[in-house]
Write a protein that holds these residues in place. Structure first.
Motif, PDB file in Angstrom:
ATOM      1  N   ARG A  98       0.661  -1.018   0.244  1.00 29.60           N
ATOM      2  CA  ARG A  98      -0.088   0.120   0.009  1.00 29.60           C
ATOM      3  C   ARG A  98       0.437   1.181  -0.330  1.00 29.60           C
ATOM      4  O   ARG A  98       0.678   1.782  -0.934  1.00 29.60           O
ATOM      5  CB  ARG A  98      -0.839  -0.150   1.282  1.00 29.60           C
ATOM      6  N   TYR A  99       1.853   0.823   0.328  1.00 29.88           N
ATOM      7  CA  TYR A  99       3.423   2.795   0.427  1.00 29.88           C
ATOM      8  C   TYR A  99       3.692   3.004  -0.466  1.00 29.88           C
ATOM      9  O   TYR A  99       5.041   3.228  -0.821  1.00 29.88           O
ATOM     10  CB  TYR A  99       3.174   2.564   1.735  1.00 29.88           C
ATOM     11  N   ILE A 103      -1.490   4.363  -1.018  1.00 32.52           N
ATOM     12  CA  ILE A 103      -1.261   5.046   0.132  1.00 32.52           C
ATOM     13  C   ILE A 103       0.249   5.768  -0.746  1.00 32.52           C
ATOM     14  O   ILE A 103      -0.202   6.834  -0.688  1.00 32.52           O
ATOM     15  CB  ILE A 103      -1.114   4.946   1.594  1.00 32.52           C
TER      16      ILE A 103
END
Length: 97
Positions: free
Chosen positions: A39-40, A46
């Motif tokens: 997700r990062y 994000i």
């Protein structure tokens, strides 16, 4: 005195289950951690908000600026990597035949 069931349950790993089950459990936990980590990344839910890719690297920018200023690319300004053979007295040895 006998050990309480709480202390043995919290201090011992799950050694009573089958090794394949333990491995499967570890791999599932690792998979969840990898999904969360993704997700990062720059394409994650994000990370994409903060990803600002540059048009070129600093090395490419330096090479372009050097070429504009000097008129020749940087790689053409460097001499040959061929070794220079010298004789014992320090003079350059003649080419081999």
């Amino acid at each position: 005195a006998s050990a309480s069931s709480l202390s043995s349950a919290t201090s011992l790993p799950d050694i009573h289950s089958h090794p394949a089950e333990r491995l499967d459990k570890r791999e599932r936990r690792l998979g969840k951690a990898m999904v969360e980590s993704a997700r990062y990344l720059s394409i994650g839910s994000i990370g994409h908000r903060y990803s600002r890719p540059l048009g070129m690297t600093d090395a490419t920018q330096f090479d372009n600026d050097f070429t504009k200023a000097a008129g020749v690319p940087l790689y053409k300004t460097v001499g040959s990597d061929a070794p220079t053979l010298k004789m014992k007295n320090g003079l350059i040895a003649p080419k081999w035949k």
